[in-house]
Write a protein that holds these residues in place. Structure first.
Motif, PDB file in Angstrom:
ATOM      1  N   GLN A  12      15.901  45.390 -22.283  1.00 39.10           N
ATOM      2  CA  GLN A  12      15.143  44.326 -22.985  1.00 39.10           C
ATOM      3  C   GLN A  12      15.141  43.002 -21.850  1.00 39.10           C
ATOM      4  O   GLN A  12      16.146  42.933 -20.898  1.00 39.10           O
ATOM      5  N   ALA A  13      14.298  42.165 -21.861  1.00 39.48           N
ATOM      6  CA  ALA A  13      14.218  41.001 -20.991  1.00 39.48           C
ATOM      7  C   ALA A  13      15.748  40.228 -21.190  1.00 39.48           C
ATOM      8  O   ALA A  13      16.294  40.113 -22.327  1.00 39.48           O
ATOM      9  N   GLY A  14      16.234  40.004 -19.974  1.00 41.94           N
ATOM     10  CA  GLY A  14      17.426  39.323 -20.054  1.00 41.94           C
ATOM     11  C   GLY A  14      18.710  40.581 -19.959  1.00 41.94           C
ATOM     12  O   GLY A  14      19.902  39.966 -19.682  1.00 41.94           O
ATOM     13  N   LEU A  85      17.150  40.699 -16.153  1.00 45.01           N
ATOM     14  CA  LEU A  85      15.959  41.635 -16.046  1.00 45.01           C
ATOM     15  C   LEU A  85      14.709  40.586 -16.552  1.00 45.01           C
ATOM     16  O   LEU A  85      14.863  40.302 -17.664  1.00 45.01           O
ATOM     17  N   LYS A  86      13.467  40.983 -15.899  1.00 50.26           N
ATOM     18  CA  LYS A  86      12.456  40.209 -16.348  1.00 50.26           C
ATOM     19  C   LYS A  86      11.290  41.338 -16.689  1.00 50.26           C
ATOM     20  O   LYS A  86      11.189  42.499 -15.988  1.00 50.26           O
ATOM     21  N   PRO A  87      10.356  41.213 -17.407  1.00 44.68           N
ATOM     22  CA  PRO A  87       9.094  42.167 -17.468  1.00 44.68           C
ATOM     23  C   PRO A  87       8.529  42.529 -16.252  1.00 44.68           C
ATOM     24  O   PRO A  87       8.237  43.764 -15.816  1.00 44.68           O
ATOM     25  N   GLU A  88       8.733  41.581 -15.372  1.00 44.23           N
ATOM     26  CA  GLU A  88       7.807  41.875 -13.985  1.00 44.23           C
ATOM     27  C   GLU A  88       8.858  42.627 -13.126  1.00 44.23           C
ATOM     28  O   GLU A  88       8.388  43.007 -11.955  1.00 44.23           O
ATOM     29  N   ASP A  89      10.146  43.217 -13.557  1.00 47.90           N
ATOM     30  CA  ASP A  89      10.747  43.918 -12.699  1.00 47.90           C
ATOM     31  C   ASP A  89      10.446  45.259 -13.225  1.00 47.90           C
ATOM     32  O   ASP A  89      11.095  46.261 -12.595  1.00 47.90           O
ATOM     33  N   THR A  90       9.539  45.645 -13.993  1.00 47.98           N
ATOM     34  CA  THR A  90       9.047  46.899 -14.382  1.00 47.98           C
ATOM     35  C   THR A  90       8.361  47.601 -13.078  1.00 47.98           C
ATOM     36  O   THR A  90       7.533  47.017 -12.733  1.00 47.98           O
ATOM     37  N   ALA A  91       8.976  48.720 -12.862  1.00 46.21           N
ATOM     38  CA  ALA A  91       8.412  49.532 -11.832  1.00 46.21           C
ATOM     39  C   ALA A  91       9.168  50.701 -11.746  1.00 46.21           C
ATOM     40  O   ALA A  91      10.135  51.037 -12.414  1.00 46.21           O
ATOM     41  N   VAL A  92       8.892  51.620 -10.600  1.00 47.10           N
ATOM     42  CA  VAL A  92       9.548  52.718 -10.265  1.00 47.10           C
ATOM     43  C   VAL A  92      10.247  52.291  -9.002  1.00 47.10           C
ATOM     44  O   VAL A  92       9.880  51.734  -8.110  1.00 47.10           O
ATOM     45  N   TYR A  93      11.548  52.785  -9.048  1.00 46.78           N
ATOM     46  CA  TYR A  93      12.877  52.159  -8.133  1.00 46.78           C
ATOM     47  C   TYR A  93      13.036  53.272  -7.370  1.00 46.78           C
ATOM     48  O   TYR A  93      13.472  54.439  -7.652  1.00 46.78           O
ATOM     49  N   GLY A 114      14.473  58.715  -1.670  1.00 51.35           N
ATOM     50  CA  GLY A 114      14.840  59.364  -2.655  1.00 51.35           C
ATOM     51  C   GLY A 114      13.296  59.488  -3.718  1.00 51.35           C
ATOM     52  O   GLY A 114      12.603  58.776  -3.612  1.00 51.35           O
ATOM     53  N   GLN A 115      13.441  60.423  -4.704  1.00 42.37           N
ATOM     54  CA  GLN A 115      12.686  60.448  -5.618  1.00 42.37           C
ATOM     55  C   GLN A 115      12.785  58.907  -6.605  1.00 42.37           C
ATOM     56  O   GLN A 115      13.956  58.590  -6.490  1.00 42.37           O
ATOM     57  N   GLY A 116      11.868  58.576  -7.315  1.00 35.96           N
ATOM     58  CA  GLY A 116      12.099  57.305  -7.878  1.00 35.96           C
ATOM     59  C   GLY A 116      12.527  57.425  -9.235  1.00 35.96           C
ATOM     60  O   GLY A 116      12.572  58.525  -9.995  1.00 35.96           O
ATOM     61  N   THR A 117      13.139  56.217  -9.984  1.00 35.29           N
ATOM     62  CA  THR A 117      13.727  56.171 -11.206  1.00 35.29           C
ATOM     63  C   THR A 117      12.879  55.127 -11.923  1.00 35.29           C
ATOM     64  O   THR A 117      12.771  53.968 -11.329  1.00 35.29           O
ATOM     65  N   GLN A 118      12.373  55.167 -13.175  1.00 30.15           N
ATOM     66  CA  GLN A 118      11.542  54.357 -13.671  1.00 30.15           C
ATOM     67  C   GLN A 118      12.384  53.193 -14.595  1.00 30.15           C
ATOM     68  O   GLN A 118      13.288  53.636 -15.344  1.00 30.15           O
ATOM     69  N   VAL A 119      12.156  52.006 -14.273  1.00 28.02           N
ATOM     70  CA  VAL A 119      12.737  50.949 -15.092  1.00 28.02           C
ATOM     71  C   VAL A 119      11.825  50.178 -15.776  1.00 28.02           C
ATOM     72  O   VAL A 119      10.572  49.894 -15.064  1.00 28.02           O
ATOM     73  N   THR A 120      11.856  50.087 -17.053  1.00 25.28           N
ATOM     74  CA  THR A 120      10.982  49.457 -17.744  1.00 25.28           C
ATOM     75  C   THR A 120      11.672  48.305 -18.506  1.00 25.28           C
ATOM     76  O   THR A 120      12.683  48.422 -19.265  1.00 25.28           O
ATOM     77  N   VAL A 121      10.918  47.037 -18.609  1.00 23.88           N
ATOM     78  CA  VAL A 121      11.845  45.809 -19.142  1.00 23.88           C
ATOM     79  C   VAL A 121      10.852  45.293 -20.041  1.00 23.88           C
ATOM     80  O   VAL A 121       9.553  44.995 -19.841  1.00 23.88           O
ATOM     81  N   SER A 122      11.128  45.200 -21.348  1.00 25.20           N
ATOM     82  CA  SER A 122      10.460  44.784 -22.585  1.00 25.20           C
ATOM     83  C   SER A 122      10.565  43.420 -22.620  1.00 25.20           C
ATOM     84  O   SER A 122      11.888  42.742 -22.574  1.00 25.20           O
ATOM     85  N   SER A 123       9.565  42.422 -23.208  1.00 22.47           N
ATOM     86  CA  SER A 123       9.705  41.246 -23.278  1.00 22.47           C
ATOM     87  C   SER A 123      10.135  40.785 -24.789  1.00 22.47           C
ATOM     88  O   SER A 123      10.171  41.576 -25.609  1.00 22.47           O
TER      89      SER A 123
END
Length: 123
Positions: A12-14, A85-93, A114-123
């Protein structure tokens, strides 16, 4: 050097997440390391870099003060602690290693990725 990223998920955001990137097949302590991220439809962008010893670090302005990069050379692992964390941090890292400079922001200059890892931040 092979890199394996882990620790992504939904937050979640924050909130906070901690990513880890385990290296194998080489002398990791000799390599600068970094994290990049790629959101849908965007190019891969530099997030943070750390030098071989771990004493020097660099961050993109978007994450300065919120993210911390660190490494444990005894464990051949580099970390990215992400807070506020902010929703705009959502990405594959993606983790990367081997650039000639730890502040190099061009993903193509990092030979080990490396291969990526998904990060999803909800508002």
């Amino acid at each position: 050097v092979q890199l394996q990223a882990s620790g992504g998920g939904l937050a979640q955001a924050g909130g906070s997440l901690r990513l880890a990137c385990a290296a194998s097949g080489g002398v990791f302590s000799n390599a600068h390391a970094g994290w990049f991220r790629q959101a849908p439809g965007q190019e891969r962008k530099f997030v943070a870099g750390i030098n071989r010893s771990g004493y020097r670090k660099s961050y993109t302005e978007d994450v300065q003060g919120r993210f911390i990069i660190s490494r444990d050379n005894a464990k051949n692992t580099v970390y990215l602690q992400m807070s506020s964390l902010k929703p705009e941090d959502t990405a594959v890292y993606y983790c990367a290693a081997g650039a000639t400079n730890w502040i190099n922001r061009n993903a193509n200059d990092w030979p080990y990725r490396g291969q990526g890892t998904q990060v999803t931040v909800s508002s």
